[in-house]
Design an enzyme around this catalytic site. Structure first.
Site, mmCIF file in Angstrom:
data_model
loop_
_atom_site.group_PDB
_atom_site.id
_atom_site.type_symbol
_atom_site.label_atom_id
_atom_site.label_comp_id
_atom_site.label_asym_id
_atom_site.label_seq_id
_atom_site.Cartn_x
_atom_site.Cartn_y
_atom_site.Cartn_z
ATOM 1 C CB SER A 127 -69.418 96.723 -36.563
ATOM 2 O OG SER A 127 -69.644 95.551 -35.845
ATOM 3 C CE1 TYR A 152 -68.801 100.384 -31.391
ATOM 4 C CE2 TYR A 152 -69.841 98.252 -31.794
ATOM 5 C CZ TYR A 152 -68.846 99.173 -32.071
ATOM 6 O OH TYR A 152 -67.914 98.890 -33.028
ATOM 7 C CE LYS A 156 -68.510 101.425 -35.057
ATOM 8 N NZ LYS A 156 -67.477 102.376 -35.388
ATOM 9 N N GLY A 300 -77.810 89.139 -25.399
ATOM 10 C CA GLY A 300 -77.557 89.934 -26.610
ATOM 11 C C GLY A 300 -76.620 89.265 -27.598
HETATM 12 P P1 NAD Z 1 -59.665 101.016 -30.126
HETATM 13 O O1 NAD Z 1 -60.412 101.479 -28.932
HETATM 14 O O2 NAD Z 1 -58.434 100.228 -29.909
HETATM 15 O O3 NAD Z 1 -59.305 102.255 -31.066
HETATM 16 C C1 NAD Z 1 -60.094 103.403 -31.148
HETATM 17 C C2 NAD Z 1 -59.192 104.586 -30.869
HETATM 18 O O4 NAD Z 1 -59.969 105.782 -30.979
HETATM 19 C C3 NAD Z 1 -58.579 104.568 -29.469
HETATM 20 O O5 NAD Z 1 -57.183 104.750 -29.590
HETATM 21 C C4 NAD Z 1 -59.242 105.751 -28.752
HETATM 22 O O6 NAD Z 1 -58.375 106.349 -27.840
HETATM 23 C C5 NAD Z 1 -59.603 106.651 -29.915
HETATM 24 N N1 NAD Z 1 -60.756 107.538 -29.712
HETATM 25 C C6 NAD Z 1 -61.974 107.234 -29.208
HETATM 26 N N2 NAD Z 1 -62.769 108.316 -29.222
HETATM 27 C C7 NAD Z 1 -62.036 109.338 -29.751
HETATM 28 C C8 NAD Z 1 -62.294 110.710 -30.027
HETATM 29 N N3 NAD Z 1 -63.461 111.263 -29.745
HETATM 30 N N4 NAD Z 1 -61.310 111.442 -30.588
HETATM 31 C C9 NAD Z 1 -60.092 110.904 -30.861
HETATM 32 N N5 NAD Z 1 -59.793 109.620 -30.613
HETATM 33 C C10 NAD Z 1 -60.755 108.840 -30.065
HETATM 34 O O7 NAD Z 1 -60.714 100.211 -31.045
HETATM 35 P P2 NAD Z 1 -60.460 99.335 -32.336
HETATM 36 O O8 NAD Z 1 -60.792 97.942 -31.986
HETATM 37 O O9 NAD Z 1 -59.170 99.659 -32.938
HETATM 38 O O10 NAD Z 1 -61.652 99.867 -33.237
HETATM 39 C C11 NAD Z 1 -61.460 100.835 -34.248
HETATM 40 C C12 NAD Z 1 -62.773 101.090 -34.940
HETATM 41 O O11 NAD Z 1 -63.259 99.869 -35.494
HETATM 42 C C13 NAD Z 1 -63.882 101.606 -34.038
HETATM 43 O O12 NAD Z 1 -64.663 102.526 -34.768
HETATM 44 C C14 NAD Z 1 -64.687 100.355 -33.726
HETATM 45 O O13 NAD Z 1 -66.020 100.669 -33.426
HETATM 46 C C15 NAD Z 1 -64.577 99.634 -35.055
HETATM 47 N N6 NAD Z 1 -64.793 98.188 -34.957
HETATM 48 C C16 NAD Z 1 -64.041 97.462 -34.088
HETATM 49 C C17 NAD Z 1 -64.246 96.094 -33.989
HETATM 50 C C18 NAD Z 1 -63.470 95.263 -32.987
HETATM 51 O O14 NAD Z 1 -63.916 94.161 -32.660
HETATM 52 N N7 NAD Z 1 -62.321 95.706 -32.504
HETATM 53 C C19 NAD Z 1 -65.204 95.476 -34.786
HETATM 54 C C20 NAD Z 1 -65.944 96.254 -35.673
HETATM 55 C C21 NAD Z 1 -65.722 97.614 -35.753
HETATM 56 C C1 WQD Z 2 -67.161 86.397 -29.377
HETATM 57 C C2 WQD Z 2 -67.770 85.113 -28.862
HETATM 58 C C3 WQD Z 2 -69.105 85.362 -26.880
HETATM 59 C C4 WQD Z 2 -65.938 86.547 -24.176
HETATM 60 C C5 WQD Z 2 -68.311 92.170 -30.323
HETATM 61 C C6 WQD Z 2 -69.261 93.300 -30.604
HETATM 62 C C7 WQD Z 2 -69.355 93.556 -32.071
HETATM 63 C C8 WQD Z 2 -67.980 93.731 -32.688
HETATM 64 C C9 WQD Z 2 -67.035 92.647 -32.289
HETATM 65 C C10 WQD Z 2 -67.435 96.046 -32.810
HETATM 66 C C11 WQD Z 2 -69.219 85.276 -28.398
HETATM 67 C C12 WQD Z 2 -67.892 84.505 -26.604
HETATM 68 C C13 WQD Z 2 -66.621 86.150 -25.303
HETATM 69 C C14 WQD Z 2 -65.820 85.635 -23.094
HETATM 70 C C15 WQD Z 2 -67.049 84.005 -24.369
HETATM 71 N N1 WQD Z 2 -67.346 94.922 -32.252
HETATM 72 N N2 WQD Z 2 -67.167 84.911 -25.394
HETATM 73 N N3 WQD Z 2 -66.383 84.397 -23.247
HETATM 74 O O1 WQD Z 2 -69.717 89.458 -29.306
HETATM 75 O O2 WQD Z 2 -68.923 88.679 -31.579
HETATM 76 O O3 WQD Z 2 -68.769 91.015 -31.011
HETATM 77 O O4 WQD Z 2 -67.042 92.506 -30.869
HETATM 78 O O5 WQD Z 2 -68.154 96.415 -33.672
HETATM 79 O O6 WQD Z 2 -70.137 94.677 -32.221
HETATM 80 O O7 WQD Z 2 -70.536 92.944 -30.085
HETATM 81 O O8 WQD Z 2 -67.246 89.429 -29.893
HETATM 82 O O9 WQD Z 2 -65.228 88.741 -28.692
HETATM 83 O O10 WQD Z 2 -67.169 89.666 -27.369
HETATM 84 O O11 WQD Z 2 -67.371 87.412 -28.419
HETATM 85 O O12 WQD Z 2 -67.550 82.884 -24.439
HETATM 86 O O13 WQD Z 2 -65.256 85.931 -22.044
HETATM 87 O O14 WQD Z 2 -67.032 84.715 -27.700
HETATM 88 O O15 WQD Z 2 -70.230 84.846 -26.214
HETATM 89 O O16 WQD Z 2 -69.921 84.128 -28.736
HETATM 90 P P1 WQD Z 2 -68.762 89.591 -30.412
HETATM 91 P P2 WQD Z 2 -66.686 88.876 -28.526
#
Ligand code: NAD
Ligand code: WQD
Length: 344
Positions: A127, A152, A156, A300
């Site tokens: 991320s 979290y 990563k 944060g």
């Molecule tokens: P998500 O929660 O929709 O998908 C994750 C899946 O993993 C879920 O279906 C959950 O049930 C499963 N899971 C969790 N722990 C598990 C375990 N111990 N064993 C088996 N399955 C398990 O999340 P997502 O948004 O699809 O994210 C996927 C990956 O991408 C994650 O590693 C997340 O940290 C990373 N990521 C997501 C974002 C975002 O904003 N969505 C941003 C950066 C990184």
């Molecule tokens: C985006 C912007 C909020 C909700 C998070 C994780 C990051 C990554 C992606 C996994 C920010 C604003 C949000 C609301 C708002 N995930 N906001 N009102 O914070 O960039 O990142 O998800 O790795 O680790 O921290 O994403 O969608 O929460 O927020 O104003 O109700 O929207 O302040 O500026 P963020 P987000």
């Protein structure tokens, strides 16, 4: 058949979109997911889009023996895409051990078993959170990793280190670490999309749920940042574009094209879009006026971050192509589909 890929967390948001692209590209997919943050509805959706149902096994990546049985029964896995993780930043502050246990042990178990079962390749979901508040934007992969803002985020960073240390120790494994910026939107078919549990923490599901009347009002966290309109800036990346990068990463590793045993790529569009701009895009494409109000900053939050995706563009030959308008429309169509099905 191009190869057999194990997708952990494949029932989730990014995982399900990636399975669609893998199957469309000719890969055979095995999904494992403990369904802690998803349901098998996404597997049905994948089948409706691709005409093929991936193998789905309900399994927790913390279950070492279960994983061992899986690798024994499904021999010949060519690569793993490891999405499975807990991902709610706020919850991770409340329950750090849950996050460290789930996110670290899952990866450790996979890396432990890979050499035993001759699985050589792993793509890891990292991320942009590892960069913290960037000194400069757009940010490239050479920028320093900053102290994590949450457990979290720390998982990563530690997972990236675990991968590097394991490979440095001589384990016969290669990895591509993908640092996602802000994935949003849904598959154009509206068969799969993002379905957060409870009150959404992320911006786009909060917008669409407000527009459809599940939430009363969106709070915009701050308009006094040092940005043109005062709201935070992010690099919102279409989830299907993001999914396609995983197929390219797998192609690259299976084709022995990697230049290093560990490669890191930013996955973003290269464009910063503010929270208020995104709201206005949503209003334009949906034709709905959004009920929102400006409130105080969220603790944060990063002020502004967007990617320099040049390395992914040039080395992987991958580029985000979907417009922000199309992406927000896909998020809205997914929300409408959820309503039609009576889910939300
Ligand atoms: P998500 O929660 O929709 O998908 C994750 C899946 O993993 C879920 O279906 C959950 O049930 C499963 N899971 C969790 N722990 C598990 C375990 N111990 N064993 C088996 N399955 C398990 O999340 P997502 O948004 O699809 O994210 C996927 C990956 O991408 C994650 O590693 C997340 O940290 C990373 N990521 C997501 C974002 C975002 O904003 N969505 C941003 C950066 C990184
Ligand atoms: C985006 C912007 C909020 C909700 C998070 C994780 C990051 C990554 C992606 C996994 C920010 C604003 C949000 C609301 C708002 N995930 N906001 N009102 O914070 O960039 O990142 O998800 O790795 O680790 O921290 O994403 O969608 O929460 O927020 O104003 O109700 O929207 O302040 O500026 P963020 P987000």
């Amino acid at each position: 058949m191009k190869g057999k890929i194990l997708v952990t967390g494949g029932a989730g948001y990014i995982g399900s979109h990636t399975v669609v692209e893998l199957q469309n590209a000719g890969y055979e997919v095995i999904i494992i997911d403990n369904l802690s943050n998803s349901t098998t509805d996404s597997i049905d959706g994948i089948e409706r889009i691709t005409g093929k149902r991936p193998v789905f096994i309900k399994l927790d990546c913390n279950d070492l023996e279960g994983l061992r049985n899986l690798f024994t029964e499904h021999s010949g896995i060519d690569g793993i895409i490891h999405f499975a993780a807990s991902k709610a930043v706020g919850e991770s502050v409340q329950k750090p051990l849950l996050y460290y246990r789930n996110n670290l042990n899952s990866l450790i178990n996979l890396l432990d078993l890979m050499p035993q079962f001759k699985v050589r390749n792993i793509v890891f979901s990292s991320s942009c959170t590892v960069y913290g508040e960037p000194d400069n934007n757009p940010i490239d992969e050479s920028a320093p990793v900053k102290p994590a803002e949450s457990p979290y985020g720390n998982t990563k960073q530690i997972n990236e280190e675990i991968i590097k240390d394991t490979i440095t120790s001589g384990a016969p494994v290669k990895s591509i670490i993908l640092r996602y910026f802000n994935p949003i939107g849904a598959h154009k078919s509206a068969e799969i999309g993002e379905l957060p549990n409870g009150v959404p923490q992320n911006l786009v599901p909060y917008i669409t749920q407000t527009a459809i009347g599940v939430r009363e009002q969106l709070s915009v966290f701050g308009d006094d940042y040092n940005t043109p309109d005062g709201s935070c800036i992010r690099d919102f990346i279409n989830v299907v574009d993001l999914a396609k990068a995983h197929v390219i990463a797998i192609d690259r590793m299976l084709g022995n094209k990697s230049e290093d045993k560990v490669e890191i790529f930013n996955l973003g569009t290269g464009n910063g879009v503010s929270v208020l701009q995104l709201i206005h895009v949503f209003e334009k494409v949906s034709g709905k006026k959004l009920n929102y109000k400006i409130v105080g900053r969220r603790t944060g939050d990063i002020e502004k971050i967007w990617a320099n995706p040049k390395k992914a563009n040039e080395v992987l030959g991958w580029k985000a192509v979907e417009s922000i308008d199309e992406t927000m429309l896909s998020a809205w169509n997914w929300q409408l589909k959820l309503r039609e099905k009576g889910i939300m």
